[in-house]
Motif scaffolding. Structure first.
Motif, PDB file in Angstrom:
ATOM      1  N   ILE A  80       0.848  -1.201   0.000  1.00  0.00           N
ATOM      2  CA  ILE A  80       0.000   0.000   0.000  1.00  0.00           C
ATOM      3  C   ILE A  80       0.885   1.254   0.000  1.00  0.00           C
ATOM      4  O   ILE A  80       0.684   2.178  -0.797  1.00  0.00           O
ATOM      5  CB  ILE A  80      -0.946   0.009   1.235  1.00  0.00           C
ATOM      6  N   LEU A  81       1.894   1.264   0.891  1.00  0.00           N
ATOM      7  CA  LEU A  81       2.807   2.409   0.950  1.00  0.00           C
ATOM      8  C   LEU A  81       3.525   2.609  -0.389  1.00  0.00           C
ATOM      9  O   LEU A  81       3.656   3.733  -0.878  1.00  0.00           O
ATOM     10  CB  LEU A  81       3.857   2.196   2.052  1.00  0.00           C
ATOM     11  N   SER A  82       3.968   1.496  -0.992  1.00  0.00           N
ATOM     12  CA  SER A  82       4.709   1.582  -2.263  1.00  0.00           C
ATOM     13  C   SER A  82       3.848   2.199  -3.353  1.00  0.00           C
ATOM     14  O   SER A  82       4.297   3.086  -4.088  1.00  0.00           O
ATOM     15  CB  SER A  82       5.166   0.195  -2.719  1.00  0.00           C
ATOM     16  N   ILE A  83       2.609   1.721  -3.479  1.00  0.00           N
ATOM     17  CA  ILE A  83       1.744   2.234  -4.546  1.00  0.00           C
ATOM     18  C   ILE A  83       1.369   3.689  -4.257  1.00  0.00           C
ATOM     19  O   ILE A  83       1.304   4.513  -5.171  1.00  0.00           O
ATOM     20  CB  ILE A  83       0.498   1.331  -4.721  1.00  0.00           C
ATOM     21  N   TRP A  84       1.201   4.020  -2.976  1.00  0.00           N
ATOM     22  CA  TRP A  84       0.917   5.408  -2.598  1.00  0.00           C
ATOM     23  C   TRP A  84       2.090   6.315  -3.043  1.00  0.00           C
ATOM     24  O   TRP A  84       1.875   7.368  -3.641  1.00  0.00           O
ATOM     25  CB  TRP A  84       0.700   5.499  -1.083  1.00  0.00           C
ATOM     26  N   ILE A  85       3.308   5.858  -2.777  1.00  0.00           N
ATOM     27  CA  ILE A  85       4.497   6.651  -3.170  1.00  0.00           C
ATOM     28  C   ILE A  85       4.577   6.774  -4.702  1.00  0.00           C
ATOM     29  O   ILE A  85       4.834   7.849  -5.243  1.00  0.00           O
ATOM     30  CB  ILE A  85       5.789   6.001  -2.601  1.00  0.00           C
ATOM     31  N   ILE A  86       4.322   5.647  -5.389  1.00  0.00           N
ATOM     32  CA  ILE A  86       4.366   5.668  -6.862  1.00  0.00           C
ATOM     33  C   ILE A  86       3.370   6.685  -7.411  1.00  0.00           C
ATOM     34  O   ILE A  86       3.688   7.480  -8.292  1.00  0.00           O
ATOM     35  CB  ILE A  86       4.061   4.250  -7.427  1.00  0.00           C
ATOM     36  N   LYS A  87       2.158   6.697  -6.833  1.00  0.00           N
ATOM     37  CA  LYS A  87       1.122   7.623  -7.328  1.00  0.00           C
ATOM     38  C   LYS A  87       1.466   9.059  -6.945  1.00  0.00           C
ATOM     39  O   LYS A  87       1.343   9.977  -7.756  1.00  0.00           O
ATOM     40  CB  LYS A  87      -0.247   7.226  -6.769  1.00  0.00           C
ATOM     41  N   LYS A  88       1.883   9.250  -5.692  1.00  0.00           N
ATOM     42  CA  LYS A  88       2.168  10.584  -5.173  1.00  0.00           C
ATOM     43  C   LYS A  88       3.271  11.264  -5.994  1.00  0.00           C
ATOM     44  O   LYS A  88       3.178  12.431  -6.342  1.00  0.00           O
ATOM     45  CB  LYS A  88       2.573  10.456  -3.711  1.00  0.00           C
ATOM     46  N   PHE A  89       4.329  10.526  -6.277  1.00  0.00           N
ATOM     47  CA  PHE A  89       5.464  11.125  -6.989  1.00  0.00           C
ATOM     48  C   PHE A  89       5.448  10.815  -8.485  1.00  0.00           C
ATOM     49  O   PHE A  89       6.437  11.024  -9.184  1.00  0.00           O
ATOM     50  CB  PHE A  89       6.785  10.688  -6.342  1.00  0.00           C
ATOM     51  N   ARG A  90       4.327  10.289  -8.952  1.00  0.00           N
ATOM     52  CA  ARG A  90       4.165   9.958 -10.369  1.00  0.00           C
ATOM     53  C   ARG A  90       5.402   9.230 -10.928  1.00  0.00           C
ATOM     54  O   ARG A  90       5.924   9.594 -11.980  1.00  0.00           O
ATOM     55  CB  ARG A  90       3.893  11.226 -11.191  1.00  0.00           C
ATOM     56  N   ILE A  91       5.827   8.238 -10.193  1.00  0.00           N
ATOM     57  CA  ILE A  91       7.004   7.467 -10.622  1.00  0.00           C
ATOM     58  C   ILE A  91       6.658   6.691 -11.892  1.00  0.00           C
ATOM     59  O   ILE A  91       5.539   6.190 -12.040  1.00  0.00           O
ATOM     60  CB  ILE A  91       7.454   6.512  -9.494  1.00  0.00           C
ATOM     61  N   ARG A  92       7.609   6.644 -12.814  1.00  0.00           N
ATOM     62  CA  ARG A  92       7.373   5.955 -14.086  1.00  0.00           C
ATOM     63  C   ARG A  92       8.149   4.644 -14.142  1.00  0.00           C
ATOM     64  O   ARG A  92       9.023   4.396 -13.323  1.00  0.00           O
ATOM     65  CB  ARG A  92       7.783   6.865 -15.250  1.00  0.00           C
ATOM     66  N   THR A  93       7.823   3.831 -15.134  1.00  0.00           N
ATOM     67  CA  THR A  93       8.541   2.561 -15.300  1.00  0.00           C
ATOM     68  C   THR A  93       9.932   2.851 -15.864  1.00  0.00           C
ATOM     69  O   THR A  93      10.225   3.963 -16.298  1.00  0.00           O
ATOM     70  CB  THR A  93       7.830   1.636 -16.298  1.00  0.00           C
ATOM     71  N   TRP A  94      10.774   1.786 -15.879  1.00  0.00           N
ATOM     72  CA  TRP A  94      12.110   1.933 -16.462  1.00  0.00           C
ATOM     73  C   TRP A  94      12.016   2.372 -17.920  1.00  0.00           C
ATOM     74  O   TRP A  94      12.899   3.019 -18.438  1.00  0.00           O
ATOM     75  CB  TRP A  94      12.868   0.606 -16.371  1.00  0.00           C
ATOM     76  N   GLY A  95      10.911   1.986 -18.566  1.00  0.00           N
ATOM     77  CA  GLY A  95      10.735   2.364 -19.971  1.00  0.00           C
ATOM     78  C   GLY A  95      10.132   3.765 -20.136  1.00  0.00           C
ATOM     79  O   GLY A  95       9.904   4.206 -21.262  1.00  0.00           O
ATOM     80  N   GLY A  96       9.840   4.438 -19.012  1.00  0.00           N
ATOM     81  CA  GLY A  96       9.319   5.800 -19.070  1.00  0.00           C
ATOM     82  C   GLY A  96       7.809   5.913 -19.153  1.00  0.00           C
ATOM     83  O   GLY A  96       7.278   7.012 -19.297  1.00  0.00           O
ATOM     84  N   GLU A  97       7.093   4.770 -19.059  1.00  0.00           N
ATOM     85  CA  GLU A  97       5.629   4.838 -19.110  1.00  0.00           C
ATOM     86  C   GLU A  97       5.070   5.227 -17.738  1.00  0.00           C
ATOM     87  O   GLU A  97       5.694   4.926 -16.720  1.00  0.00           O
ATOM     88  CB  GLU A  97       5.037   3.454 -19.412  1.00  0.00           C
ATOM     89  N   PRO A  98       3.876   5.833 -17.720  1.00  0.00           N
ATOM     90  CA  PRO A  98       3.212   6.044 -16.431  1.00  0.00           C
ATOM     91  C   PRO A  98       2.825   4.684 -15.841  1.00  0.00           C
ATOM     92  O   PRO A  98       2.475   3.769 -16.597  1.00  0.00           O
ATOM     93  CB  PRO A  98       1.953   6.842 -16.798  1.00  0.00           C
ATOM     94  N   ILE A  99       2.895   4.567 -14.514  1.00  0.00           N
ATOM     95  CA  ILE A  99       2.549   3.293 -13.873  1.00  0.00           C
ATOM     96  C   ILE A  99       1.056   3.265 -13.551  1.00  0.00           C
ATOM     97  O   ILE A  99       0.534   4.177 -12.928  1.00  0.00           O
ATOM     98  CB  ILE A  99       3.382   3.082 -12.590  1.00  0.00           C
ATOM     99  N   VAL A 100       0.386   2.206 -14.026  1.00  0.00           N
ATOM    100  CA  VAL A 100      -1.051   2.061 -13.766  1.00  0.00           C
ATOM    101  C   VAL A 100      -1.301   0.694 -13.136  1.00  0.00           C
ATOM    102  O   VAL A 100      -1.421  -0.298 -13.843  1.00  0.00           O
ATOM    103  CB  VAL A 100      -1.868   2.159 -15.082  1.00  0.00           C
ATOM    104  N   PRO A 101      -1.379   0.635 -11.785  1.00  0.00           N
ATOM    105  CA  PRO A 101      -1.692  -0.662 -11.167  1.00  0.00           C
ATOM    106  C   PRO A 101      -3.112  -1.084 -11.526  1.00  0.00           C
ATOM    107  O   PRO A 101      -3.977  -0.227 -11.722  1.00  0.00           O
ATOM    108  CB  PRO A 101      -1.579  -0.376  -9.666  1.00  0.00           C
ATOM    109  N   LYS A 102      -3.324  -2.396 -11.625  1.00  0.00           N
ATOM    110  CA  LYS A 102      -4.627  -2.879 -12.099  1.00  0.00           C
ATOM    111  C   LYS A 102      -5.746  -2.564 -11.113  1.00  0.00           C
ATOM    112  O   LYS A 102      -5.543  -2.542  -9.900  1.00  0.00           O
ATOM    113  CB  LYS A 102      -4.566  -4.386 -12.354  1.00  0.00           C
TER     114      LYS A 102
END
Lengths: 189, 134
Positions: free
Chosen positions: B49-71
């Protein structure tokens, strides 16, 4: 304690749990992949025998990373379970050991009770239920539910998906019923 | 694809080292005789939960530069019926799908039977899918 002995030790929950949780962001960052193991079973069906079943007629090669992931789990099992095998019997609640002794299951020397899970047992009624029927329920149930412990209980809950909570509650409810009500009958066979 | 293989290796090592692949640990869990499994799953979920919150909060992208969209997971009745059936299977075999692979790797070759049976279960689900409530 030597290095090897240290590496053979099992990990406490507060080390293992967060590491399992970290596979969620790891797979997302690597390439937008959602942690999940049971869908690999659908992949195996689609790859090996897709024959006219609509559910298996999809482009499984797009999701082929799952097969690499489960092949990795197999290799990881070898590293941790064979190369770094814990030489000590697993430490479980003595109450459970007493209960299982009553069913003739024996002591927890190994990860699995060897008296139940072995090739000879596959051809007995008890062993058939434990390995074949049990496995069938795992494959059938996870696909119907759309995920397993990893896909729903770890990944789905991590993304705050309430249907994954429903699934997780049903996993636990089914497990409690089976372990406490039905399994004792099976073990007495 | 090698990166997914290596993530799997890591996952497999954790599953075995944490003993969640153990039939005994699963029996303890379903008898409330140990906190271990609850600690593993609970802390994994909190970390996730914390990880996905951080990913969304800081708009972290994948190594390929895509936006991350958890299912996202839409509700369907299979989560109840299938969930219960999986729960039965989990308590009998002491293994969910991940541990099935890890156990085979750890040298419990007879678990191949359980894995093949799980593949068969998935296949039969595919055959019956239209007739089951969803």
């Amino acid at each position: 304690m030597s290095m090897i002995q240290w590496m053979q030790r099992p990990w406490p929950w507060y080390v293992a749990g967060p590491l399992i949780g970290l596979t969620v962001p790891l797979l997302l960052v690597m390439g937008n992949k959602n942690l999940g193991v049971s869908s690999s079973l659908r992949q195996l069906c689609a790859a090996c025998l897709p024959a006219k079943v609509p559910f298996f007629q999809y482009d499984w090669k797009k999701e082929v990373w799952q097969l690499f992931f489960v092949a990795g789990i197999l290799a990881g099992g070898f590293i941790a379970g064979v190369l770094l095998q814990n030489p000590r019997p697993i430490q479980v609640n003595p109450r459970l050991i007493e209960e299982m002794k009553g069913y003739g299951v024996g002591e927890p020397f190994d990860v699995l009770p060897n008296s139940l899970f072995n090739w000879k047992m596959v051809f007995t009624l008890k062993g058939f239920i434990m390995m074949v029927v049990g496995g069938f329920l795992v494959g059938f149930g996870t696909r119907w539910a759309g995920g397993c412990t990893s896909g729903h209980s770890i990944m789905g809950l991590s993304n705050l998906q309430w249907p994954s909570l429903v699934a997780t509650i049903c996993f636990m409810a089914g497990g409690f019923f089976m372990a406490n009500v039905v399994l004792p009958v099976i073990l007495k066979i | 694809m090698i990166k997914y293989f290596l993530s799997g290796v890591l996952f497999g090592v954790i599953l075995v080292k944490s003993e969640v692949v153990s039939w005994w640990r699963i029996q303890e869990m379903f008898r409330l005789e140990s906190f271990h499994m609850y600690g593993v799953i609970g802390s994994a979920v909190v970390t996730g939960i914390l990880s996905i919150w951080i990913i969304k909060k800081f708009r972290i992208r994948t190594w390929g530069g895509e936006p991350i969209v958890p299912k996202t997971v839409p509700f369907q009745k299979g989560q109840i019926f299938g969930g219960l059936l999986f729960g039965f299977g989990w308590a009998i075999t002491g293994a969910c799908p991940g541990p099935l692979f890890a156990l085979i790797g750890a040298g419990f070759d007879v678990i191949v039977v359980t894995l093949l049976s799980a593949v068969a279960g998935t296949y039969v689900y595919g055959l019956l899918r239209e007739k089951l409530p969803h």
